[in-house]
Scaffold this motif. Sequence first.
Motif, PDB file in Angstrom:
ATOM      1  N   UNK B 133       0.868  -1.176   0.000  1.00  0.00           N
ATOM      2  CA  UNK B 133       0.000   0.000   0.000  1.00  0.00           C
ATOM      3  C   UNK B 133       0.904   1.226   0.000  1.00  0.00           C
ATOM      4  N   UNK B 134       0.461   2.268  -0.666  1.00  0.00           N
ATOM      5  CA  UNK B 134       1.277   3.483  -0.699  1.00  0.00           C
ATOM      6  C   UNK B 134       0.541   4.600  -1.382  1.00  0.00           C
ATOM      7  N   UNK B 135       1.149   5.786  -1.371  1.00  0.00           N
ATOM      8  CA  UNK B 135       0.475   6.951  -1.946  1.00  0.00           C
ATOM      9  C   UNK B 135       0.464   6.889  -3.473  1.00  0.00           C
ATOM     10  N   UNK B 136      -0.460   7.627  -4.050  1.00  0.00           N
ATOM     11  CA  UNK B 136      -0.502   7.661  -5.516  1.00  0.00           C
ATOM     12  C   UNK B 136       0.726   8.390  -6.064  1.00  0.00           C
ATOM     13  N   UNK B 137       1.213   9.360  -5.316  1.00  0.00           N
ATOM     14  CA  UNK B 137       2.444  10.034  -5.728  1.00  0.00           C
ATOM     15  C   UNK B 137       3.444   9.950  -4.588  1.00  0.00           C
ATOM     16  N   UNK B 138       4.534   9.288  -4.838  1.00  0.00           N
ATOM     17  CA  UNK B 138       5.577   9.150  -3.813  1.00  0.00           C
ATOM     18  C   UNK B 138       6.694  10.127  -4.183  1.00  0.00           C
ATOM     19  N   UNK B 139       7.082  11.017  -3.300  1.00  0.00           N
ATOM     20  CA  UNK B 139       8.038  12.064  -3.686  1.00  0.00           C
ATOM     21  C   UNK B 139       9.402  11.542  -4.124  1.00  0.00           C
ATOM     22  N   UNK B 140       9.733  10.334  -3.720  1.00  0.00           N
ATOM     23  CA  UNK B 140      11.067   9.809  -4.042  1.00  0.00           C
ATOM     24  C   UNK B 140      10.869   8.535  -4.865  1.00  0.00           C
ATOM     25  N   UNK B 141      10.651   8.694  -6.152  1.00  0.00           N
ATOM     26  CA  UNK B 141      10.165   7.578  -6.976  1.00  0.00           C
ATOM     27  C   UNK B 141      11.129   6.395  -7.041  1.00  0.00           C
ATOM     28  N   UNK B 142      12.437   6.665  -6.955  1.00  0.00           N
ATOM     29  CA  UNK B 142      13.398   5.563  -7.031  1.00  0.00           C
ATOM     30  C   UNK B 142      13.213   4.584  -5.862  1.00  0.00           C
ATOM     31  N   UNK B 143      12.653   5.088  -4.748  1.00  0.00           N
ATOM     32  CA  UNK B 143      12.497   4.235  -3.556  1.00  0.00           C
ATOM     33  C   UNK B 143      11.195   3.419  -3.590  1.00  0.00           C
ATOM     34  N   UNK B 144      10.349   3.717  -4.580  1.00  0.00           N
ATOM     35  CA  UNK B 144       9.085   2.991  -4.653  1.00  0.00           C
ATOM     36  C   UNK B 144       8.138   3.732  -5.576  1.00  0.00           C
ATOM     37  N   UNK B 145       7.265   2.951  -6.224  1.00  0.00           N
ATOM     38  CA  UNK B 145       6.408   3.590  -7.216  1.00  0.00           C
ATOM     39  C   UNK B 145       5.265   2.646  -7.560  1.00  0.00           C
ATOM     40  N   UNK B 146       4.148   3.206  -8.006  1.00  0.00           N
ATOM     41  CA  UNK B 146       3.002   2.412  -8.489  1.00  0.00           C
ATOM     42  C   UNK B 146       2.608   1.307  -7.493  1.00  0.00           C
ATOM     43  N   UNK B 147       2.170   1.747  -6.341  1.00  0.00           N
ATOM     44  CA  UNK B 147       1.764   0.778  -5.312  1.00  0.00           C
ATOM     45  C   UNK B 147       0.376   0.247  -5.644  1.00  0.00           C
ATOM     46  N   UNK B 148       0.202  -1.067  -5.613  1.00  0.00           N
ATOM     47  CA  UNK B 148      -1.080  -1.625  -6.045  1.00  0.00           C
ATOM     48  C   UNK B 148      -2.236  -1.355  -5.083  1.00  0.00           C
ATOM     49  N   UNK B 149      -1.942  -1.149  -3.805  1.00  0.00           N
ATOM     50  CA  UNK B 149      -2.998  -0.892  -2.828  1.00  0.00           C
ATOM     51  C   UNK B 149      -2.932   0.572  -2.387  1.00  0.00           C
ATOM     52  N   UNK B 150      -4.094   1.164  -2.098  1.00  0.00           N
ATOM     53  CA  UNK B 150      -4.080   2.580  -1.711  1.00  0.00           C
ATOM     54  C   UNK B 150      -3.395   2.798  -0.363  1.00  0.00           C
ATOM     55  N   UNK B 151      -2.966   4.024  -0.144  1.00  0.00           N
ATOM     56  CA  UNK B 151      -2.355   4.357   1.149  1.00  0.00           C
ATOM     57  C   UNK B 151      -3.379   4.178   2.267  1.00  0.00           C
ATOM     58  N   UNK B 152      -2.912   3.835   3.453  1.00  0.00           N
ATOM     59  CA  UNK B 152      -3.813   3.744   4.612  1.00  0.00           C
ATOM     60  C   UNK B 152      -4.342   5.141   4.921  1.00  0.00           C
ATOM     61  N   UNK B 153      -5.637   5.236   5.121  1.00  0.00           N
ATOM     62  CA  UNK B 153      -6.241   6.559   5.287  1.00  0.00           C
ATOM     63  C   UNK B 153      -6.019   7.119   6.681  1.00  0.00           C
ATOM     64  N   UNK B 154      -6.141   6.258   7.673  1.00  0.00           N
ATOM     65  CA  UNK B 154      -6.062   6.763   9.051  1.00  0.00           C
ATOM     66  C   UNK B 154      -4.614   6.837   9.500  1.00  0.00           C
ATOM     67  N   UNK B 155      -4.246   7.961  10.031  1.00  0.00           N
ATOM     68  CA  UNK B 155      -2.899   8.106  10.571  1.00  0.00           C
ATOM     69  C   UNK B 155      -3.002   8.421  12.062  1.00  0.00           C
ATOM     70  N   UNK B 156      -2.081   7.831  12.808  1.00  0.00           N
ATOM     71  CA  UNK B 156      -2.122   8.016  14.256  1.00  0.00           C
ATOM     72  C   UNK B 156      -1.685   9.422  14.629  1.00  0.00           C
ATOM     73  N   UNK B 157      -2.035   9.806  15.837  1.00  0.00           N
ATOM     74  CA  UNK B 157      -1.587  11.106  16.361  1.00  0.00           C
ATOM     75  C   UNK B 157      -0.069  11.217  16.321  1.00  0.00           C
ATOM     76  N   UNK B 158       0.588  10.119  16.653  1.00  0.00           N
ATOM     77  CA  UNK B 158       2.056  10.101  16.647  1.00  0.00           C
ATOM     78  C   UNK B 158       2.570  10.493  15.255  1.00  0.00           C
ATOM     79  N   UNK B 159       1.935   9.913  14.234  1.00  0.00           N
ATOM     80  CA  UNK B 159       2.354  10.179  12.858  1.00  0.00           C
ATOM     81  C   UNK B 159       1.996  11.598  12.439  1.00  0.00           C
ATOM     82  N   UNK B 160       0.816  12.058  12.839  1.00  0.00           N
ATOM     83  CA  UNK B 160       0.407  13.413  12.457  1.00  0.00           C
ATOM     84  C   UNK B 160       1.359  14.454  13.028  1.00  0.00           C
TER      85      UNK B 160
END
Lengths: 205, 529
Positions: B133-160
């Motif tokens: 799972x990952x974002x539709x646009x990843x800022x660092x494409x060499x590290x990952x790209x075209x993820x088949x599953x959508x990014x997780x929608x909920x982010x924890x307070x720690x992450x926010x």
Amino acid sequence: MTKQNHPSKTYYPTYDVISQKNEWDEATQSVIFERVHSKEGNVLSATHKRTLQALSKCLFPSHLGEHTLSISMVLDQRITNKKLSTFPREARFTKEDIIIQGLENTEQESIHQYHLPFFQLDKNDQLSIMEAWKEIDGDPRIWNPIKSHLFHSTLTSELIKIIYADPHIWSTIGFAGPAYPRGYYAFGPHQFDEWEAKPHDENLL
Amino acid sequence: MTRTSCDVCIVGAGAAGSVVAAHLAKAGLNVFLLDAGPLRDPQQDFASDELEMEKLFWDEPRISEGQDPLDLYRSTSGKGVGGSAVHYTAQLLRFHPTDFQTKTSEQIGEDWPISYQDVEPYYKQMTKTLCLSGPSTFPWKKFGNHFPYPAHHDLSNNTLKFREGLERAGYQHSVSPLAILSAPKGDRHPCINRGFCEEGCMPDAKTTPLNTFIPEGLKAGVTLISEATAYRITTNEEGKATSVLYILDGKHHEIEATTIVLAAYAIETPRLLLASASESFPNGLANSSGLVGKYLLTNMNDHVLAIFPEEIRMYRGNPVQALTLDTYLCGRNYGFKRGFLMNSYGLRPIRLATLFFENDTECVGERLRERMLDYNHYVSIAMLGEVIPQHHNAVTLSDQKDKYGCPIPKVTFSHHQNDESIREKAKDVMKSVLKNAGGTPLYHLKAHAHLMGGCRMGNNSTNSVVTSYGQTHDVDNLFVVGSPTFVTAPSANPTLTVYSLAQRSAEYIETYTKQAKEKNDSNQQSKMN
């Protein structure tokens, strides 16, 4: 956080994780039940356990007032079930060997110095023995080949694991414990699931 | 001793071994897969509990020494089918192109014999297979790209809070590419944000070998032998590997194989090679270079904790949910080499209390209690830092014996000055990020994660142990797969590269084994004629 405004006990005086136990999955319920109602293991002797309990009180004086597990029984179970067969860093003995031999050395040192078993010493004498371990590495006639500082660090880290595996301690720090099968729905700032600890008064801070 | 035979015998059923086993079985080869630990069913054998799930760690004795001795129990180990890929946080990143050429690009470490382009097709394949799972646009494409599953929608307070701090400090940020389902797949359900990823994921939302390559392999005919401890590889007069000796239920067994693959992570793999010394291989198997066990690597994985006035509750959600890779090669700007990444990292109580004590031996009793009473007010973030390869960081055999009478491995480790520079810079950056988010940084907790190296790959048999396919230079039917073959320890989490390189090796091993079988059959036929 300063000493002046730090809570002396807990932010969550009414929270009780264990009240949720029937909601947890069966595997987790079973694991926690066995820990809270731990049975005797078959490795530690009665003397080991008395020494261990006295050492625990020196290491974690305030924690133990909030604790509901039998530390000595849980540790005995863990040793019996071969959970302590690794070596700690910089050691050539298993955690099990270090702890058992260390408990025996503690007893021997106490009798050598004070002519009393460790658990019968007054608190200051117990603390004095433990403080000396850090400075002089224990009496070499007793603490050989397992050194006192190795025993101290190994035992302390194992006790920390047991203390923070106690549902009652989870309640005091506001940790919601096993989250399965429900998981978290309320997730963002100032949102809480109903089975978590109620948010405390933010004016405390 | 019982004896059996097969085409390929693989030792270790973790991320690397399970990929190879599944591929070869599907290719029609007869595969035996050994693992020292048990085969567990997440629904039956996992619990949502930190202490109980310590059973996922390697629990055999190992000596850890050096100036910076490694903790060989938790983040650097795994026992049981699936290995350490069962208790990982599942942040899966590709390595950066420069990671394969650090000597050329920054005059440090060593170049790999392969480039990013060699691995890229396998990165793409594994991204799909592992349902990242990952974002539709990843800022660092060499590290990952075209993820088949959508990014997780909920982010924890720690992450926010982490993202808020990054934003204000001017860093790019993104949700992490995770091998954790964000939508259903077959019988598996998406993540419900429990936070117990490092305890094995009882609901099975995290993708591990246990729900991918192991069942695929079993369906294709792999013979899985769990709780089997391999202790020696035998060889013949021609210098070929002939069999794996192992202990199961206290009894000795032998599997003869056309091809033998070691996939037993960075300590047990070199240990097994060293312990298989013989008259023909007096310094250990595949060790003509003297490099078996050498250049052992890890990642620094320090945490910085800040206290916030409001309640954060970092136990909610998977520990690692967002990251920045802007600092990945920051050393160039500050007079050192390479760099680090940063991610949010929620800690559960036992892990946090243990880290407090490991970093401050006075942190017991009231001091520990006071710190832990503030548990719900902490934000925790972590760095993953590159560690420079050094010859003296090594796995060797000690003179102590384990319960089977085999030498216990000794791991010696000390940090390079460049590692310390990375660590100091990362500490300062993490503190500034947390301040920018409104927190008061309080604790820098040193830790490390992952093991790599010990059987490094290369083109030359004098300065490496295996080829880029994992084939040992000295014994052509003996292969090493997984992180031991890594030449450097990039800051990106290594598991996607482990999976990807294992697939690349598997395809090579398939061809090699089929040809070897044909050659053997032809030789047999000639003898009969």
